[in-house]
Design a protein around this motif. Structure first.
Motif, PDB file in Angstrom:
ATOM      1  N   GLY A  33       0.822  -1.206   0.000  1.00 27.80           N
ATOM      2  CA  GLY A  33       0.000   0.000   0.000  1.00 27.80           C
ATOM      3  C   GLY A  33       0.855   1.256   0.000  1.00 27.80           C
ATOM      4  N   LEU A  87       1.187   4.250  -2.718  1.00 27.20           N
ATOM      5  CA  LEU A  87       1.007   5.620  -2.239  1.00 27.20           C
ATOM      6  C   LEU A  87       2.157   6.514  -2.697  1.00 27.20           C
ATOM      7  CD1 LEU A  87      -0.766   7.518  -0.508  1.00 27.20           C
ATOM      8  CD2 LEU A  87       0.630   6.853   1.462  1.00 27.20           C
ATOM      9  N   ARG A 121      -6.054   7.886  -4.135  1.00 23.29           N
ATOM     10  CA  ARG A 121      -5.237   7.134  -3.182  1.00 23.29           C
ATOM     11  C   ARG A 121      -4.789   8.003  -2.013  1.00 23.29           C
ATOM     12  NH1 ARG A 121      -4.994   5.331  -8.140  1.00 23.29           N
ATOM     13  NH2 ARG A 121      -4.734   3.123  -8.615  1.00 23.29           N
ATOM     14  N   GLY A 171      -5.535   7.287   1.795  1.00 29.20           N
ATOM     15  CA  GLY A 171      -4.439   7.173   2.749  1.00 29.20           C
ATOM     16  C   GLY A 171      -4.616   8.092   3.934  1.00 29.20           C
ATOM     17  N   VAL A 229      -6.003   1.905   0.806  1.00 23.63           N
ATOM     18  CA  VAL A 229      -5.296   2.182  -0.444  1.00 23.63           C
ATOM     19  C   VAL A 229      -5.030   0.879  -1.186  1.00 23.63           C
ATOM     20  CG1 VAL A 229      -3.222   3.174  -1.489  1.00 23.63           C
ATOM     21  CG2 VAL A 229      -4.238   4.250   0.526  1.00 23.63           C
ATOM     22  N   GLN A 268      -6.307  -0.197  -4.798  1.00 23.58           N
ATOM     23  CA  GLN A 268      -5.334  -0.571  -5.814  1.00 23.58           C
ATOM     24  C   GLN A 268      -5.725  -1.883  -6.487  1.00 23.58           C
ATOM     25  OE1 GLN A 268      -3.002   1.244  -6.919  1.00 23.58           O
ATOM     26  NE2 GLN A 268      -1.558  -0.086  -7.985  1.00 23.58           N
TER      27      GLN A 268
END
Length: 513
Positions: free
Chosen positions: A49, A53, A256, A260, A268, A272
């Motif tokens: 993640g 990010l 995202r 986050g 996230v 994704q």
């Protein structure tokens, strides 16, 4: 006015660019499938993640790009075949490169500031804050070093040498997959793959620079390009291109970041996973449009408006053809693919996939062609205003929905503004730009694919109805059936006999070279 030979050369460049675009996409597809699994296995949910990010955050480096990339492409497309044009090109090149170097320094400063305050910006897992900060800082330095060399991709596109650029990117993708796999085999971690990825991208851009130097031996940095007159010349197009870049970053990167900040790193990762198939959809359907920008710019510059509209109509037909087929195929096979690929059967991930697939279809079928042609034909201001409206609406709606619906809310926040803009703004603008009535435009571009899409959907529904346990051979069989049935039906209905003959003749000519 350009003759038949030049139009043939432009068409050839478009087809070669499109063909290598699809080869690049195929390589990227294989790389993405394998690399996602590798990263998921070796990094775990939190580090994976965080890796996604990082890409989302540093995608905002484009906020500093000032629209010069597309400007470089536009002015390169005008040609460097005379001393006067070469001099003009070098001035534009020098101004853009100097700006990029300044942007790289600003990116370093911003990276340092964000790294120091990382834990106050994002909800990071406890115990690894120092490591997360180090990775962030190293990745920021890498992005700053690579950033100025990104000018090479725009120059190659403007030179109608997108196929050259694609071959370099294909090698880059293969090196990335092999390098990250080897890094993990040697015991490497998130920090190691961050360093390797930046180094790999820098090397690829250096190779492109060598190709440009060979094609344009007179290219050079000149201080005469750093003048007020040069910046004033490119300001109008650059400013609006910059505004579109900002809006695009808000639309495609903020999701995202919002997750986050509001829902945590795990959300996230869920998002994704849900956007993996829609992102591949975009790669598959957007390859022709990318190659049309330099051609549109050159035809508009030379006043060949009828030829420009002809190219735009054909590009619109191709994009609708690709978008409708990919939407039906990916929509019906999304659940089996996610299960076979990532071992996921999450309803939330699947719903995100459906929402983002439909949003992607609206973009490719109603917006992408018009955006490129109108932007390169002097109507960049109206495109910029519409995209800015979408970005503001997208961000506001995502923030309103994220706390209740989490990752799915962000997906819906992307879909609704896109749908409104596609159907009620870009559709009538595109028809008007081609001097067609709304009904005539709809019947020539959209209506013919509907029977083929319904027939393909019926065939795939049969697969889903009779198969309960899916695997890759069954998925590929269903995709092959759709891949034969849909093009055969839609191609006959959408394209005229003359268009089909011209396309086949041109493809045979290129294959024979």
């Amino acid at each position: 006015m350009a003759g038949a030979a030049e139009h043939s050369a432009l068409t050839g460049a478009i087809l070669k660019g499109t063909a290598t675009n699809y080869l690049r996409v195929a390589v990227k597809l294989v790389k993405t499938v394998m690399l996602t699994r590798i990263l998921q296995y070796h990094l775990g949910v939190d580090f994976y993640g965080y890796w996604t990010l990082l890409w989302a955050v540093f995608g905002y480096a484009m906020l500093l790009e000032l629209g010069f990339g597309r400007t470089m492409q536009k002015y390169t497309a005008e040609g460097v075949d005379t001393p006067e044009r070469l001099l003009s090109f070098n001035r534009i090149f020098s101004a853009v490169l100097a700006s990029y170097l300044g942007i790289a320094l600003a990116l370093l400063a911003i990276s340092a500031l964000l790294a120091v305050n990382l834990e106050s910006i994002f909800r990071l897992p406890e115990g690894n804050t120092g490591y997360y900060r180090t990775v962030f800082w190293v990745f920021g330095i890498g992005c700053a070093v690579v950033f100025p060399t990104g000018i090479c991709t725009e120059i190659l596109a403007g030179m109608h040498k997108i196929h050259w650029r694609n071959w370099v990117i294909i090698l880059n993708q293969l090196f990335e997959l092999a390098g990250i796999w080897l890094t993990f085999r040697l015991g490497g971690s998130l920090l190691a793959i961050a360093v390797f990825t930046c180094a790999n991208n820098l090397f690829s851009n250096i190779v492109m620079a060598a190709a440009i130097r060979r094609r344009i031996p007179g290219i050079r940095f000149t201080f005469s390009g750093l003048s007020v007159a040069t910046f004033r010349r490119i300001a109008d197009f650059s400013v609006f291109s910059y505004l579109m870049s900002i809006a695009a970053l808000v639309i495609f990167r903020t999701d995202r970041v919002v997750l986050g900040a509001c829902s945590g790193i795990a959300a996230v990762a869920v998002y994704q996973f849900g956007t993996r198939i829609p992102e591949l959809f975009q790669y598959f359907t957007g390859q022709l449009t990318e190659t049309m920008g330099p051609t549109a710019s050159r035809l508009y510059l030379r006043g060949e408006h009828e030829e420009l509209r002809r190219y735009m109509l054909i590009a619109s037909k191709v994009n609708v053809f690709l978008g409708a087929g990919a939407l039906v195929g990916a929509g019906f096979l999304a659940a089996p693919i996610l299960k076979a690929w990532l071992d996921l059967d999450s309803a939330e991930v699947l719903n995100i996939t459906y929402v983002m697939l439909f949003s992607g279809f609206l973009s490719v079928a109603f917006r992408d062609t018009a955006n490129v042609f109108m932007q390169m034909s002097g109507r960049h201001r109206i495109i910029a205003v519409s995209v800015i409206f979408e970005a503001v609406f997208n961000l506001g709606l995502s923030l309103a929905l994220v706390f209740r619906y989490h990752a799915l809310g962000v997906a819906i926040g992307t879909l609704i503004p896109n749908a409104l803009l596609a159907l009620f703004v870009m559709f009538p603008l595109a028809a008007g730009h081609m001097k067609l009535g709304l009904w005539e435009y709809f019947t020539r571009v959209y209506l013919p694919v509907i029977p083929a899409a319904l027939l393909t959907a019926l065939a795939l529904w049969g697969f889903r109805h009779f198969i309960s346990e899916w695997n890759w051979p069954l998925i590929l069989t269903a995709a092959a059936v759709a891949g034969i049935l849909y093009p055969a039906a839609a191609g006959m209905l959408l394209f005229t006999a003359a268009e089909r003959r011209a396309l086949l003749d041109r493809c045979r000519s290129l294959a024979a070279r």
